[in-house]
Scaffold this motif. Structure first.
Motif, PDB file in Angstrom:
ATOM      1  N   GLY A   1       0.793  -1.222   0.000  1.00 51.22           N
ATOM      2  CA  GLY A   1       0.000   0.000   0.000  1.00 51.22           C
ATOM      3  C   GLY A   1       0.826   1.273   0.000  1.00 51.22           C
ATOM      4  N   SER A   2       2.142   1.139   0.108  1.00 56.08           N
ATOM      5  CA  SER A   2       2.989   2.330   0.144  1.00 56.08           C
ATOM      6  C   SER A   2       3.384   2.749  -1.269  1.00 56.08           C
ATOM      7  CB  SER A   2       4.245   2.074   0.972  1.00 56.08           C
ATOM      8  OG  SER A   2       5.073   1.126   0.331  1.00 56.08           O
ATOM      9  N   THR A   3       3.778   4.003  -1.403  1.00 64.28           N
ATOM     10  CA  THR A   3       4.261   4.535  -2.675  1.00 64.28           C
ATOM     11  C   THR A   3       5.645   5.114  -2.459  1.00 64.28           C
ATOM     12  OG1 THR A   3       2.012   5.087  -3.370  1.00 64.28           O
ATOM     13  CG2 THR A   3       3.809   6.192  -4.521  1.00 64.28           C
ATOM     14  N   LEU A   4       6.583   4.725  -3.322  1.00 69.48           N
ATOM     15  CA  LEU A   4       7.925   5.295  -3.314  1.00 69.48           C
ATOM     16  C   LEU A   4       7.990   6.333  -4.421  1.00 69.48           C
ATOM     17  CD1 LEU A   4       9.821   1.926  -3.120  1.00 69.48           C
ATOM     18  CD2 LEU A   4       9.847   3.673  -1.354  1.00 69.48           C
ATOM     19  N   ILE A   5       8.555   7.483  -4.109  1.00 66.55           N
ATOM     20  CA  ILE A   5       8.703   8.547  -5.097  1.00 66.55           C
ATOM     21  C   ILE A   5      10.186   8.867  -5.191  1.00 66.55           C
ATOM     22  CG2 ILE A   5       8.039  10.880  -5.759  1.00 66.55           C
ATOM     23  CD1 ILE A   5       5.637  10.512  -3.761  1.00 66.55           C
ATOM     24  N   VAL A   6      10.738   8.720  -6.411  1.00 65.34           N
ATOM     25  CA  VAL A   6      12.168   8.888  -6.622  1.00 65.34           C
ATOM     26  C   VAL A   6      12.377   9.798  -7.827  1.00 65.34           C
ATOM     27  CG1 VAL A   6      14.318   7.672  -7.117  1.00 65.34           C
ATOM     28  CG2 VAL A   6      12.553   6.534  -5.777  1.00 65.34           C
ATOM     29  N   ASP A   7      13.312  10.715  -7.730  1.00 64.75           N
ATOM     30  CA  ASP A   7      13.692  11.535  -8.872  1.00 64.75           C
ATOM     31  C   ASP A   7      14.412  10.638  -9.871  1.00 64.75           C
ATOM     32  OD1 ASP A   7      15.097  13.292 -10.660  1.00 64.75           O
ATOM     33  OD2 ASP A   7      14.960  14.887  -9.162  1.00 64.75           O
ATOM     34  N   CYS A   8      13.893  10.515 -11.083  1.00 64.20           N
ATOM     35  CA  CYS A   8      14.464   9.588 -12.057  1.00 64.20           C
ATOM     36  C   CYS A   8      15.911   9.930 -12.397  1.00 64.20           C
ATOM     37  CB  CYS A   8      13.623   9.526 -13.329  1.00 64.20           C
ATOM     38  SG  CYS A   8      13.592  11.028 -14.338  1.00 64.20           S
ATOM     39  N   GLN A   9      16.312  11.161 -12.172  1.00 62.50           N
ATOM     40  CA  GLN A   9      17.674  11.577 -12.471  1.00 62.50           C
ATOM     41  C   GLN A   9      18.682  11.037 -11.462  1.00 62.50           C
ATOM     42  OE1 GLN A   9      17.159  15.753 -14.626  1.00 62.50           O
ATOM     43  NE2 GLN A   9      16.211  15.704 -12.613  1.00 62.50           N
ATOM     44  N   PHE A  10      18.200  10.459 -10.334  1.00 69.93           N
ATOM     45  CA  PHE A  10      19.076   9.887  -9.316  1.00 69.93           C
ATOM     46  C   PHE A  10      19.054   8.362  -9.336  1.00 69.93           C
ATOM     47  CE2 PHE A  10      18.236  14.163  -7.749  1.00 69.93           C
ATOM     48  CZ  PHE A  10      19.530  14.612  -7.587  1.00 69.93           C
ATOM     49  N   ILE A  11      18.451   7.800 -10.370  1.00 73.47           N
ATOM     50  CA  ILE A  11      18.454   6.350 -10.534  1.00 73.47           C
ATOM     51  C   ILE A  11      19.606   5.998 -11.475  1.00 73.47           C
ATOM     52  CG2 ILE A  11      17.173   4.334 -11.324  1.00 73.47           C
ATOM     53  CD1 ILE A  11      14.570   5.881 -10.720  1.00 73.47           C
ATOM     54  N   GLN A  12      20.508   5.147 -11.002  1.00 73.52           N
ATOM     55  CA  GLN A  12      21.663   4.723 -11.801  1.00 73.52           C
ATOM     56  C   GLN A  12      21.304   3.611 -12.775  1.00 73.52           C
ATOM     57  OE1 GLN A  12      24.465   7.299 -10.660  1.00 73.52           O
ATOM     58  NE2 GLN A  12      24.989   5.717 -11.978  1.00 73.52           N
ATOM     59  N   ALA A  13      20.433   2.684 -12.313  1.00 75.72           N
ATOM     60  CA  ALA A  13      20.110   1.518 -13.142  1.00 75.72           C
ATOM     61  C   ALA A  13      18.748   0.970 -12.751  1.00 75.72           C
ATOM     62  CB  ALA A  13      21.166   0.436 -12.962  1.00 75.72           C
ATOM     63  N   LEU A  14      18.155   0.257 -13.698  1.00 80.88           N
ATOM     64  CA  LEU A  14      16.912  -0.483 -13.478  1.00 80.88           C
ATOM     65  C   LEU A  14      17.152  -1.930 -13.888  1.00 80.88           C
ATOM     66  CD1 LEU A  14      14.124   1.708 -15.141  1.00 80.88           C
ATOM     67  CD2 LEU A  14      14.466   1.359 -12.705  1.00 80.88           C
ATOM     68  N   ARG A  15      16.621  -2.843 -13.118  1.00 80.20           N
ATOM     69  CA  ARG A  15      16.566  -4.229 -13.541  1.00 80.20           C
ATOM     70  C   ARG A  15      15.101  -4.550 -13.767  1.00 80.20           C
ATOM     71  NH1 ARG A  15      18.619  -7.317  -9.319  1.00 80.20           N
ATOM     72  NH2 ARG A  15      20.699  -7.217 -10.217  1.00 80.20           N
ATOM     73  N   ILE A  16      14.746  -4.881 -15.002  1.00 83.72           N
ATOM     74  CA  ILE A  16      13.361  -5.231 -15.313  1.00 83.72           C
ATOM     75  C   ILE A  16      13.214  -6.712 -15.056  1.00 83.72           C
ATOM     76  CG2 ILE A  16      11.611  -5.302 -17.110  1.00 83.72           C
ATOM     77  CD1 ILE A  16      13.075  -2.871 -18.379  1.00 83.72           C
ATOM     78  N   GLU A  17      12.304  -7.050 -14.163  1.00 87.36           N
ATOM     79  CA  GLU A  17      12.103  -8.433 -13.749  1.00 87.36           C
ATOM     80  C   GLU A  17      11.580  -9.270 -14.891  1.00 87.36           C
ATOM     81  OE1 GLU A  17      12.825  -9.634 -10.639  1.00 87.36           O
ATOM     82  OE2 GLU A  17      13.440  -7.668  -9.883  1.00 87.36           O
ATOM     83  N   ALA A  18      12.118 -10.473 -15.015  1.00 87.72           N
ATOM     84  CA  ALA A  18      11.632 -11.420 -16.032  1.00 87.72           C
ATOM     85  C   ALA A  18      10.294 -11.977 -15.579  1.00 87.72           C
ATOM     86  CB  ALA A  18      12.634 -12.549 -16.206  1.00 87.72           C
ATOM     87  N   ASP A  19       9.460 -12.301 -16.554  1.00 91.05           N
ATOM     88  CA  ASP A  19       8.133 -12.860 -16.224  1.00 91.05           C
ATOM     89  C   ASP A  19       8.236 -14.251 -15.652  1.00 91.05           C
ATOM     90  OD1 ASP A  19       6.831 -10.608 -17.036  1.00 91.05           O
ATOM     91  OD2 ASP A  19       6.496 -11.320 -19.077  1.00 91.05           O
TER      92      ASP A  19
END
Length: 92
Positions: A74-92
């Motif tokens: 139920g929580s929401t995380l809010i992050v400035d996209c300019q401070f994200i170094q990397a994303l790992r997109i989860e496999a299905d």
């Protein structure tokens, strides 16, 4: 210097953030990422947000919104996209 905002073709538009002001690889990827995609977010500070679900990217202020259904349901995380170094997109 006189403020000419009242004489602009589009008053106050030049005061708003340009929709392309959220720059960088990750901001670009988030613009195209499908909503409800599960990802791991690697922040520039070294913190990793694991198994969060992408909700939205607000291009006016560069805020990326994620849900954390496991750690804080139920929580929401809010992050400035300019401070994200990397994303790992989860496999299905």
């Amino acid at each position: 210097m006189k403020n000419d905002c009242n004489k602009c073709d589009k008053p106050n538009k030049h005061h708003e953030k340009d929709s392309n002001s959220c720059r960088g690889c990750i901001c670009d990827q988030l613009r195209r990422l499908q909503v409800q995609t599960e990802v791991d977010v690697f922040l520039s500070s070294g913190i990793v947000l694991e198994d969060v679900v992408f909700i939205n990217l607000d291009q006016n202020n560069c805020c990326a919104f994620f849900n954390d259904p496991t750690t804080e349901p139920g929580s929401t995380l809010i992050v400035d996209c300019q401070f994200i170094q990397a994303l790992r997109i989860e496999a299905d």
